[in-house]
Each structure stands twice: as structure tokens, then as C-alpha cells.
Design an enzyme around this catalytic site. Structure first.
Site, PDB file in Angstrom:
ATOM      1  N   ASN A 145       0.886  -1.171   0.000  1.00  0.00           N
ATOM      2  CA  ASN A 145       0.000   0.000   0.000  1.00  0.00           C
ATOM      3  C   ASN A 145       0.917   1.213   0.000  1.00  0.00           C
ATOM      4  OD1 ASN A 145      -1.718   2.099   0.475  1.00  0.00           O
ATOM      5  ND2 ASN A 145      -2.403   1.390   2.502  1.00  0.00           N
TER       6      ASN A 145
ATOM      7  N   LYS B 145       0.165   4.208  -0.207  1.00  0.00           N
ATOM      8  CA  LYS B 145      -0.451   5.411   0.379  1.00  0.00           C
ATOM      9  C   LYS B 145      -0.189   6.604  -0.552  1.00  0.00           C
ATOM     10  CE  LYS B 145      -0.203   3.182   4.827  1.00  0.00           C
ATOM     11  NZ  LYS B 145      -0.172   3.273   6.273  1.00  0.00           N
TER      12      LYS B 145
ATOM     13  N   HIS C 115      -9.527   1.103   4.932  1.00  0.00           N
ATOM     14  CA  HIS C 115      -8.252   1.339   5.613  1.00  0.00           C
ATOM     15  C   HIS C 115      -8.477   2.286   6.793  1.00  0.00           C
ATOM     16  CE1 HIS C 115      -4.158   2.581   6.451  1.00  0.00           C
ATOM     17  NE2 HIS C 115      -3.777   1.479   5.825  1.00  0.00           N
TER      18      HIS C 115
ATOM     19  N   GLU D 157      -6.938   4.728   7.815  1.00  0.00           N
ATOM     20  CA  GLU D 157      -6.768   6.162   7.492  1.00  0.00           C
ATOM     21  C   GLU D 157      -8.019   6.717   6.820  1.00  0.00           C
ATOM     22  OE1 GLU D 157      -3.028   5.602   5.482  1.00  0.00           O
ATOM     23  OE2 GLU D 157      -2.155   4.993   7.398  1.00  0.00           O
TER      24      GLU D 157
ATOM     25  N   GLU E  58      -5.372  -4.902  10.535  1.00  0.00           N
ATOM     26  CA  GLU E  58      -4.385  -3.841  10.711  1.00  0.00           C
ATOM     27  C   GLU E  58      -4.653  -3.118  12.029  1.00  0.00           C
ATOM     28  OE1 GLU E  58      -2.444  -2.752   6.677  1.00  0.00           O
ATOM     29  OE2 GLU E  58      -3.909  -1.242   7.228  1.00  0.00           O
TER      30      GLU E  58
ATOM     31  N   GLY F   4       2.558   2.298  10.754  1.00  0.00           N
ATOM     32  CA  GLY F   4       3.504   3.396  10.606  1.00  0.00           C
ATOM     33  C   GLY F   4       4.192   3.804  11.893  1.00  0.00           C
TER      34      GLY F   4
ATOM     35  N   SER G 215       3.550  -2.150  10.340  1.00  0.00           N
ATOM     36  CA  SER G 215       5.000  -2.214  10.561  1.00  0.00           C
ATOM     37  C   SER G 215       5.579  -3.595  10.256  1.00  0.00           C
ATOM     38  CB  SER G 215       5.343  -1.770  11.988  1.00  0.00           C
ATOM     39  OG  SER G 215       4.917  -0.422  12.204  1.00  0.00           O
TER      40      SER G 215
HETATM   41  P1  13P Z   1       3.068   0.336   7.699  1.00  0.00           P
HETATM   42  O1  13P Z   1       3.577  -0.944   7.092  1.00  0.00           O
HETATM   43  O2  13P Z   1       3.806   1.559   7.230  1.00  0.00           O
HETATM   44  O3  13P Z   1       2.937   0.237   9.176  1.00  0.00           O
HETATM   45  O4  13P Z   1       1.566   0.533   7.118  1.00  0.00           O
HETATM   46  C1  13P Z   1       0.675  -0.512   7.204  1.00  0.00           C
HETATM   47  C2  13P Z   1      -0.531  -0.152   6.436  1.00  0.00           C
HETATM   48  O5  13P Z   1      -1.295   0.717   6.810  1.00  0.00           O
HETATM   49  C3  13P Z   1      -0.758  -0.854   5.183  1.00  0.00           C
HETATM   50  O6  13P Z   1      -2.049  -0.616   4.698  1.00  0.00           O
END
Ligand code: 13P
Length: 250
Positions: free
Chosen positions: A10, A12, A95, A97, A167, A173, A212
Site C-alpha cells: 500500500n 499510500k 483502511h 486512514e 491492521e 507506521g 509495521s
Molecule cells: P506500515 O507498514 O507503514 O505500518 O503501514 C501498514 C498499512 O497501513 C498498510 O495498509
């Protein structure tokens, strides 16, 4: 049932034509011949670039969100049919976010999931609890509520054509990964919840872990019986890291 692992990047809101070009080439080369399924979910403007760079490879591509509507006066939105037009196989829905910054409720996420399926895309349904929720011992309730919204709208058979990603929001992150045991516990409860509706769908359902995941922890996480791959954020932007995670998915 043996489930082929899936590792999806992803990206982002990262990248440019120039940086993507190198990343896509390096990912394409780095994961060639691996046994796991591999995908990258890129920002909308770069779908055509991903299609061009990945055509004929073992890397699928997809988007990070989709409208719940078919078409019409929805300025700024992108429909599932448009994504299918670009050759997308996957689309992320729900997601954290999107849920926290853009108000995607459980109902909206379920509608997006349905829209994706109707256009032949494979939705990657993200669910997961916040740190507050984990510390208040409501992880099971939160994850079940998020999953049940989709089950109620689309039925359990729909999950037979989809992917779920657990997740935990506190691990996204942050560099703070769920331990393999913590993740496995939630993955198992997700599978059990689906099994209550249909044991066959549950047995075939791929449940990815996201939060992560890095080359250093990927193998141990994906060795858990109910962890069927990863949804990778930060590490998906570094081709060697992403390829190493894909190689760990056996
Ligand atoms: P990270 O791997 O940066 O923690 O992000 C995970 C994520 O949100 C994937 O959709």
C-alpha cells in the site's frame, strides 16, 4: 486448506512518475518467480503507469479506495468500473486512514466492498482496533463489528472473493508491530467468526496482517497458522525490503 499467501504493498500517498518507474521495475525483478501472490496498490494517477510497468509480470496492481457509487455527480470520486478499466485486480476498502480521516463508517465500507465486488475487483477489507480500544479490551468487539457490517450487507459468500487485512491501528507506521501471538489471536477470531457462517469460506479466506511489517519480522508473522500474508505500507516503498517480505511469504 492450503492458502497461497498474498503480499500487497500500500503505497499510500507517496511517489512520482520518476520514483515509481524505478520502484516498479525493481519490484517486478525482485519478486519474479516467487510462490506468493504479490500486488501493489498505488495512487489513482499512477494506475496506468503501474499497468504498463507490471503487465506480463507476476505482480498485480490495485487502488487504495473506491467510491460506493456506480457513477454520477460525485466530484472527486473514482468508481469500481473505472478501476476495472485500468486492469486493477485489488482495491483496499476500509483502511484505518479512510475510517479516521475521511469518515468512512462501517456502512460506507460495506457499500464500497459491494461496489468493488460487483465490478469484479477483489476487495481487501481492512479492520483493526485503535490503541485505546485494545487497552479497553474491546478488540474482539471492534473487529467483529467491522466484519459483521460487510457480512450483513454482502453475505458470507462475498468473502469467498475477497481478502481481509487485520491492521491494528496502533501498529500502522509506528514501528510497533503486533507480536506474532497477538496477531494470530485476532486472525483466528476473524476466521472463527466467518466459520460460524460458512466453514468452507473461512478455510479459504486469506487474512493479511498489516502494521509495521518489515523484512526482519515478516517470516515469523507469516508463519502463524492464520496469517496468510501482509499489507505493507512503509516497507513497500523500498523495493529490496518489499521483495524480501514477499520472499518470506512461503
Ligand atoms: P506500515 O507498514 O507503514 O505500518 O503501514 C501498514 C498499512 O497501513 C498498510 O495498509
Amino acid at each position: 486448506m492450503a492458502r497461497t499467501k498474498l503480499v500487497a504493498g500500500n503505497w499510500k500517498m507517496h511517489g512520482s512518475l520518476a520514483t515509481n518507474s524505478a520502484l516498479l521495475q525493481d519490484v517486478r525483478k525482485g519478486v519474479a518467480g516467487l510462490t506468493a501472490d504479490v500486488a501493489v496498490c498505488v495512487p489513482y494517477p499512477y494506475l496506468d503507469q503501474a499497468r504498463g510497468a507490471l503487465l506480463g509480470s507476476n505482480v498485480a496492481w490495485g487502488a487504495q479506495d473506491v467510491s460506493e457509487h456506480v457513477q454520477g455527480a460525485y466530484t472527486g470520486e473514482v468508481s469500481a468500473a473505472m478501476l476495472a478499466d485500468f486492469g486493477c485486480r485489488y482495491v483496499i476498502v476500509g483502511h484505518s486512514e479512510r475510517r479516521s480521516f475521511y469518515g468512512d463508517t462501517d456502512a460506507v465500507v460495506a457499500a464500497k466492498f459491494e461496489a468493488a465486488l460487483k465490478s469484479g475487483l477483489v476487495p481487501i477489507l481492512c479492520i483493526g482496533e485503535t490503541l485505546d480500544e485494545r487497552e479497553s479490551n474491546v478488540t474482539t468487539a471492534v473487529v467483529t463489528r467491522q466484519l459483521d457490517a460487510v457480512l450483513a450487507r454482502c453475505g458470507v459468500a462475498a468473502l469467498g472473493q475477497a481478502v481481509v487485512a487485520y491492521e491494528p491501528v496502533w501498529a500502522i507506521g509506528t514501528g510497533r508491530t503486533a507480536s506474532p501471538e497477538q496477531a494470530q489471536e485476532v486472525h483466528a477470531l476473524i476466521r472463527q467468526r466467518v466459520a460460524r457462517e460458512d466453514a468452507g469460506v473461512a478455510a479459504g479466506l486469506r487474512i493479511l496482517y498489516g502494521g509495521s511489517m518489515k523484512p526482519g519480522n515478516a517470516r515469523e508473522l507469516m508463519a502463524q497458522p492464520d496469517i496468510d500474508g501482509g499489507l505493507i505500507g512503509g516497507a513497500a516503498l523500498v523495493a529490496t525490503d518489499f521483495a524480501a517480505i514477499c520472499a518470506a511469504a512461503v
